[in-house]
Design a protein around this motif. Sequence first.
Motif, PDB file in Angstrom:
ATOM      1  N   ILE A  32      14.708  25.013  -2.562  1.00  0.00           N
ATOM      2  CA  ILE A  32      13.267  24.927  -2.273  1.00  0.00           C
ATOM      3  C   ILE A  32      12.682  26.333  -2.316  1.00  0.00           C
ATOM      4  O   ILE A  32      13.107  27.230  -1.586  1.00  0.00           O
ATOM      5  CB  ILE A  32      13.024  24.277  -0.900  1.00  0.00           C
ATOM      6  N   ARG A  33      11.683  26.527  -3.158  1.00  0.00           N
ATOM      7  CA  ARG A  33      11.141  27.862  -3.410  1.00  0.00           C
ATOM      8  C   ARG A  33       9.938  28.165  -2.526  1.00  0.00           C
ATOM      9  O   ARG A  33       9.512  27.348  -1.726  1.00  0.00           O
ATOM     10  CB  ARG A  33      10.758  27.965  -4.896  1.00  0.00           C
ATOM     11  N   THR A  34       9.417  29.383  -2.692  1.00  0.00           N
ATOM     12  CA  THR A  34       8.178  29.771  -2.022  1.00  0.00           C
ATOM     13  C   THR A  34       7.157  30.167  -3.092  1.00  0.00           C
ATOM     14  O   THR A  34       7.385  31.127  -3.812  1.00  0.00           O
ATOM     15  CB  THR A  34       8.390  30.973  -1.076  1.00  0.00           C
ATOM     16  N   PRO A  35       6.059  29.438  -3.192  1.00  0.00           N
ATOM     17  CA  PRO A  35       5.791  28.165  -2.531  1.00  0.00           C
ATOM     18  C   PRO A  35       6.530  27.043  -3.256  1.00  0.00           C
ATOM     19  O   PRO A  35       7.175  27.268  -4.281  1.00  0.00           O
ATOM     20  CB  PRO A  35       4.280  28.005  -2.670  1.00  0.00           C
ATOM     21  N   GLU A  36       6.411  25.840  -2.720  1.00  0.00           N
ATOM     22  CA  GLU A  36       6.992  24.660  -3.357  1.00  0.00           C
ATOM     23  C   GLU A  36       6.054  23.481  -3.137  1.00  0.00           C
ATOM     24  O   GLU A  36       5.347  23.420  -2.131  1.00  0.00           O
ATOM     25  CB  GLU A  36       8.364  24.350  -2.757  1.00  0.00           C
ATOM     26  N   ILE A  37       6.051  22.554  -4.093  1.00  0.00           N
ATOM     27  CA  ILE A  37       5.316  21.292  -3.952  1.00  0.00           C
ATOM     28  C   ILE A  37       6.303  20.166  -4.207  1.00  0.00           C
ATOM     29  O   ILE A  37       6.877  20.071  -5.301  1.00  0.00           O
ATOM     30  CB  ILE A  37       4.131  21.181  -4.937  1.00  0.00           C
ATOM     31  N   LEU A  38       6.526  19.327  -3.222  1.00  0.00           N
ATOM     32  CA  LEU A  38       7.454  18.205  -3.312  1.00  0.00           C
ATOM     33  C   LEU A  38       6.669  16.917  -3.086  1.00  0.00           C
ATOM     34  O   LEU A  38       5.803  16.870  -2.215  1.00  0.00           O
ATOM     35  CB  LEU A  38       8.553  18.339  -2.260  1.00  0.00           C
ATOM     36  N   LYS A  39       6.975  15.895  -3.851  1.00  0.00           N
ATOM     37  CA  LYS A  39       6.245  14.635  -3.740  1.00  0.00           C
ATOM     38  C   LYS A  39       7.106  13.564  -3.077  1.00  0.00           C
ATOM     39  O   LYS A  39       8.241  13.314  -3.479  1.00  0.00           O
ATOM     40  CB  LYS A  39       5.816  14.148  -5.130  1.00  0.00           C
ATOM     41  N   VAL A  40       6.550  12.945  -2.043  1.00  0.00           N
ATOM     42  CA  VAL A  40       7.195  11.835  -1.344  1.00  0.00           C
ATOM     43  C   VAL A  40       6.157  10.725  -1.215  1.00  0.00           C
ATOM     44  O   VAL A  40       4.986  10.991  -0.915  1.00  0.00           O
ATOM     45  CB  VAL A  40       7.694  12.258   0.053  1.00  0.00           C
ATOM     46  N   THR A  41       6.571   9.482  -1.457  1.00  0.00           N
ATOM     47  CA  THR A  41       5.667   8.359  -1.245  1.00  0.00           C
ATOM     48  C   THR A  41       6.201   7.464  -0.130  1.00  0.00           C
ATOM     49  O   THR A  41       7.401   7.474   0.172  1.00  0.00           O
ATOM     50  CB  THR A  41       5.493   7.523  -2.529  1.00  0.00           C
ATOM     51  N   HIS A  42       5.289   6.719   0.478  1.00  0.00           N
ATOM     52  CA  HIS A  42       5.665   5.786   1.543  1.00  0.00           C
ATOM     53  C   HIS A  42       5.070   4.430   1.226  1.00  0.00           C
ATOM     54  O   HIS A  42       3.853   4.293   1.047  1.00  0.00           O
ATOM     55  CB  HIS A  42       5.150   6.281   2.896  1.00  0.00           C
ATOM     56  N   SER A  43       5.922   3.436   1.129  1.00  0.00           N
ATOM     57  CA  SER A  43       5.456   2.059   0.899  1.00  0.00           C
ATOM     58  C   SER A  43       6.503   1.097   1.450  1.00  0.00           C
ATOM     59  O   SER A  43       7.702   1.411   1.483  1.00  0.00           O
ATOM     60  CB  SER A  43       5.231   1.794  -0.596  1.00  0.00           C
ATOM     61  N   ASP A  44       6.037  -0.045   1.917  1.00  0.00           N
ATOM     62  CA  ASP A  44       6.926  -1.075   2.466  1.00  0.00           C
ATOM     63  C   ASP A  44       7.846  -0.521   3.547  1.00  0.00           C
ATOM     64  O   ASP A  44       9.014  -0.914   3.653  1.00  0.00           O
ATOM     65  CB  ASP A  44       7.765  -1.717   1.353  1.00  0.00           C
ATOM     66  N   GLY A  45       7.315   0.409   4.328  1.00  0.00           N
ATOM     67  CA  GLY A  45       8.076   0.951   5.444  1.00  0.00           C
ATOM     68  C   GLY A  45       9.150   1.948   5.078  1.00  0.00           C
ATOM     69  O   GLY A  45       9.943   2.347   5.938  1.00  0.00           O
ATOM     70  N   ARG A  46       9.170   2.392   3.827  1.00  0.00           N
ATOM     71  CA  ARG A  46      10.212   3.319   3.376  1.00  0.00           C
ATOM     72  C   ARG A  46       9.596   4.533   2.683  1.00  0.00           C
ATOM     73  O   ARG A  46       8.540   4.438   2.039  1.00  0.00           O
ATOM     74  CB  ARG A  46      11.165   2.624   2.393  1.00  0.00           C
ATOM     75  N   TYR A  47      10.305   5.660   2.806  1.00  0.00           N
ATOM     76  CA  TYR A  47       9.933   6.879   2.091  1.00  0.00           C
ATOM     77  C   TYR A  47      10.763   6.984   0.813  1.00  0.00           C
ATOM     78  O   TYR A  47      11.934   6.583   0.777  1.00  0.00           O
ATOM     79  CB  TYR A  47      10.202   8.116   2.957  1.00  0.00           C
TER      80      TYR A  47
ATOM     81  N   MET B 133       0.848  -1.197   0.000  1.00  0.00           N
ATOM     82  CA  MET B 133       0.000   0.000   0.000  1.00  0.00           C
ATOM     83  C   MET B 133       0.887   1.252   0.000  1.00  0.00           C
ATOM     84  O   MET B 133       1.826   1.352   0.789  1.00  0.00           O
ATOM     85  CB  MET B 133      -0.899   0.005   1.233  1.00  0.00           C
ATOM     86  N   THR B 134       0.579   2.171  -0.892  1.00  0.00           N
ATOM     87  CA  THR B 134       1.374   3.393  -1.016  1.00  0.00           C
ATOM     88  C   THR B 134       0.594   4.600  -0.520  1.00  0.00           C
ATOM     89  O   THR B 134      -0.557   4.809  -0.909  1.00  0.00           O
ATOM     90  CB  THR B 134       1.791   3.624  -2.480  1.00  0.00           C
ATOM     91  N   THR B 135       1.222   5.363   0.352  1.00  0.00           N
ATOM     92  CA  THR B 135       0.673   6.638   0.804  1.00  0.00           C
ATOM     93  C   THR B 135       1.455   7.742   0.112  1.00  0.00           C
ATOM     94  O   THR B 135       2.696   7.711   0.081  1.00  0.00           O
ATOM     95  CB  THR B 135       0.802   6.782   2.331  1.00  0.00           C
ATOM     96  N   THR B 136       0.737   8.693  -0.465  1.00  0.00           N
ATOM     97  CA  THR B 136       1.376   9.771  -1.215  1.00  0.00           C
ATOM     98  C   THR B 136       1.301  11.070  -0.426  1.00  0.00           C
ATOM     99  O   THR B 136       0.237  11.436   0.081  1.00  0.00           O
ATOM    100  CB  THR B 136       0.696   9.948  -2.585  1.00  0.00           C
ATOM    101  N   LEU B 137       2.435  11.736  -0.332  1.00  0.00           N
ATOM    102  CA  LEU B 137       2.529  12.996   0.403  1.00  0.00           C
ATOM    103  C   LEU B 137       2.966  14.109  -0.545  1.00  0.00           C
ATOM    104  O   LEU B 137       3.973  13.963  -1.255  1.00  0.00           O
ATOM    105  CB  LEU B 137       3.557  12.880   1.535  1.00  0.00           C
TER     106      LEU B 137
END
Length: 205
Positions: free
Chosen positions: A163-178, A1-5
């Motif tokens: 990293i700018r203002t504003p900024e959008i960065l994508k990180v995912t979490h799956s299998d206990g890892r980011y 299962m993947t959680t998207t941030l």
Amino acid sequence: MTTTLYLVRHAQSLPLMHQPEPDWALSPAGEAQATGLVPALAPLGITRIYTSPYRRCRDTLVPFADACGLEIAVHEGLRERRIAGQWVPDFREVWRRSWEDFSFALDGGECSWTCRARIAAAVDELVHRHPGETLALGSHGNALALFLHFVEPAFGVHDASAIRTPEILKVTHSDGRYHWRRDFHAGAGFEVLATDFRLTPGIVA
């Protein structure tokens, strides 16, 4: 299962020497940026919004929340790194030293290790609270950079300064890892919208 941030750095703020930092509002340019974020965030499938308690973070995401009918929840762990107990005029020197020595801290302030552990714990909590969902997390440049250092220890001061203002960065979490998705781009419209954080107005008396 993947959680998207989607990690959202706030829009341009308006620092005021006589005002507590958590109360700093967006600048006029920042208010326009917040409105401009709506079309960048709307297609991303975001189901929940969490932000730092600082006003500039919440105000950055209010237009998007209103447009999409989402509520904004505050999470204390997403707040900015506390630099010191009072205004620090030479922030750039503090910034440099903080990346050279993660244990460096001014009186009344947090060191980089402390802030990194705090924001990582906050993100962990939210990921485990909402597995498989897509979250927008509104926070700050220093705090988000330290989280990315937690994800990728090679992340350094040059990456943080980009990293700018504003900024959008994508990180995912799956299998206990980011995983930091460096190839994510919010679109051409957002590229026009975002500005270098060094363009933030100076002290307004």
